[in-house]
Design a protein around this motif. Structure first.
Motif, PDB file in Angstrom:
ATOM      1  N   GLN A  62       0.829  -1.205   0.000  1.00  0.00           N
ATOM      2  CA  GLN A  62       0.000   0.000   0.000  1.00  0.00           C
ATOM      3  C   GLN A  62       0.864   1.255   0.000  1.00  0.00           C
ATOM      4  OE1 GLN A  62      -3.397  -0.135  -0.491  1.00  0.00           O
ATOM      5  NE2 GLN A  62      -2.790  -2.273  -0.788  1.00  0.00           N
ATOM      6  N   ILE A  65       2.132   1.805  -3.569  1.00  0.00           N
ATOM      7  CA  ILE A  65       1.059   2.335  -4.415  1.00  0.00           C
ATOM      8  C   ILE A  65       0.821   3.806  -4.105  1.00  0.00           C
ATOM      9  CG2 ILE A  65      -1.429   2.208  -4.885  1.00  0.00           C
ATOM     10  CD1 ILE A  65      -1.218  -0.836  -4.524  1.00  0.00           C
ATOM     11  N   PHE A  70      -0.483   7.407  -8.279  1.00  0.00           N
ATOM     12  CA  PHE A  70      -1.460   7.168  -9.339  1.00  0.00           C
ATOM     13  C   PHE A  70      -2.654   8.116  -9.141  1.00  0.00           C
ATOM     14  CE2 PHE A  70       0.518   2.912  -8.681  1.00  0.00           C
ATOM     15  CZ  PHE A  70       1.111   2.793  -9.930  1.00  0.00           C
ATOM     16  N   TYR A  72      -5.680   7.555  -9.917  1.00  0.00           N
ATOM     17  CA  TYR A  72      -6.775   6.683  -9.477  1.00  0.00           C
ATOM     18  C   TYR A  72      -6.299   5.251  -9.697  1.00  0.00           C
ATOM     19  CZ  TYR A  72      -7.419   7.705 -14.436  1.00  0.00           C
ATOM     20  OH  TYR A  72      -7.193   7.941 -15.772  1.00  0.00           O
ATOM     21  N   LYS A  73      -7.035   4.300  -9.136  1.00  0.00           N
ATOM     22  CA  LYS A  73      -6.636   2.899  -9.266  1.00  0.00           C
ATOM     23  C   LYS A  73      -7.347   2.242 -10.442  1.00  0.00           C
ATOM     24  CE  LYS A  73      -5.456   2.141  -4.407  1.00  0.00           C
ATOM     25  NZ  LYS A  73      -5.741   1.358  -3.186  1.00  0.00           N
ATOM     26  N   LYS A  74      -6.554   1.673 -11.328  1.00  0.00           N
ATOM     27  CA  LYS A  74      -7.051   0.899 -12.460  1.00  0.00           C
ATOM     28  C   LYS A  74      -6.285  -0.416 -12.495  1.00  0.00           C
ATOM     29  CE  LYS A  74      -9.968   3.707 -14.735  1.00  0.00           C
ATOM     30  NZ  LYS A  74     -11.333   3.323 -15.132  1.00  0.00           N
ATOM     31  N   TYR A  75      -7.010  -1.503 -12.674  1.00  0.00           N
ATOM     32  CA  TYR A  75      -6.371  -2.814 -12.658  1.00  0.00           C
ATOM     33  C   TYR A  75      -6.475  -3.470 -14.033  1.00  0.00           C
ATOM     34  CZ  TYR A  75      -6.679  -2.069  -7.626  1.00  0.00           C
ATOM     35  OH  TYR A  75      -6.561  -1.540  -6.380  1.00  0.00           O
ATOM     36  N   ILE A 126       0.395  -0.610 -11.016  1.00  0.00           N
ATOM     37  CA  ILE A 126      -0.108  -1.176  -9.759  1.00  0.00           C
ATOM     38  C   ILE A 126       0.352  -2.623  -9.596  1.00  0.00           C
ATOM     39  CG2 ILE A 126      -2.201  -1.946  -8.568  1.00  0.00           C
ATOM     40  CD1 ILE A 126      -3.535   0.632  -9.390  1.00  0.00           C
TER      41      ILE A 126
END
Length: 256
Positions: A62, A65, A70, A72-75, A126
């Motif tokens: 964490q 990250i 970033f 926003y979080k994109k996977y 990520i």
């Protein structure tokens, strides 16, 4: 205080001094669980240490990250593979293996707006954080502004040393805004620091023959293009806009 309580208190004291937060908070419950399940001393100790290790790994992940910044979080798992441009569909499996980071290779995602370039870049970033790599995400305009500020405060050299240590740097939105001469030179210099040693992902809406619009210098443009593309993965991201498709689906749902 009985002997058992005294011992637990002593364990917590040692755990606190050694910064073993999970052991400090969970030791009493872990002892009760071990007794209820007839665990051996070895099994009890292993389980307690595993809890401590797992939470530390989670916290470190964490932290990586968070430090990566970033937007926003994109996977990668959230990508609709069939909607990606064909070149991305073919190369995504290799990219998601992160072998390009181990080999210090660059990735250039080039194509029109809304086709998933930033999503792929963040998703790879990520995943790299989850696998222990040190990552930095920034947009090119923001990066240039930061470099100018560091230069004016005579602290650019320290940042350059730090930049060279990132396993992966993601430069988003290359080409969206033209740079002045100073900005172009700073961008050129600081990207060059990593060339051939550490990985950089660049997302751009410009084809290579238009990179001169950013640098404004044909020699600098040719050199930068050569350094970035040498042994790199260039992904053609021209295709149907993801966002346009999502907007159309949203509007269709409203009509229903």
């Amino acid at each position: 205080m009985d002997s058992k309580s005294s011992t637990i208190t002593e364990i917590r004291t040692y755990a606190e001094k050694m910064k073993l937060g999970v052991i400090k908070s969970d030791v009493e419950q872990s002892i009760e669980d071990a007794n209820a399940n007839n665990l051996s001393y070895e099994e009890f100790l292993c389980g307690l240490l595993q809890k401590e290790y797992d939470i530390r790994c989670y916290n470190l992940t964490q932290s990586r990250i968070r430090i990566a910044s970033f937007p926003y979080k994109k996977y990668l798992e959230d990508l609709s593979i069939e909607d990606l441009p064909s070149d991305a569909q073919q190369k995504l499996k290799y990219l998601s293996s992160l072998k390009f980071i181990k080999e210090g290779q660059n990735v250039i995602l080039s194509g029109n707006c809304g086709t998933g370039k930033t999503h792929i870049a963040i998703g790879l970033g990520i995943k790299a954080c989850l696998e222990g790599y040190k990552v930095l995400f920034t947009t090119v305009p923001l990066f240039i502004t930061q470099l100018k500020e560091l230069k004016s405060t005579k602290s650019l050299r320290g940042f350059q040393s730090k930049l060279a240590k990132y396993d992966l740097v993601i430069l988003d939105e290359f080409g969206y805004i033209s740079a002045d001469k100073e900005g172009a030179e700073l961008l050129f210099t600081n990207i060059s620091i990593r060339a051939g040693q550490k990985s950089t992902i660049i997302t751009t809406n410009l084809s290579f023959d238009r990179w001169g619009e950013i640098f404004g210098d044909p020699v600098m443009t040719a050199t930068m293009t050569d350094r970035l593309t040498h042994k790199s993965y260039v992904i053609n991201m021209n295709g149907q806009s993801y966002r346009m498709k999502e907007t159309k689906e949203w509007l269709d749902n409203l009509d229903n």
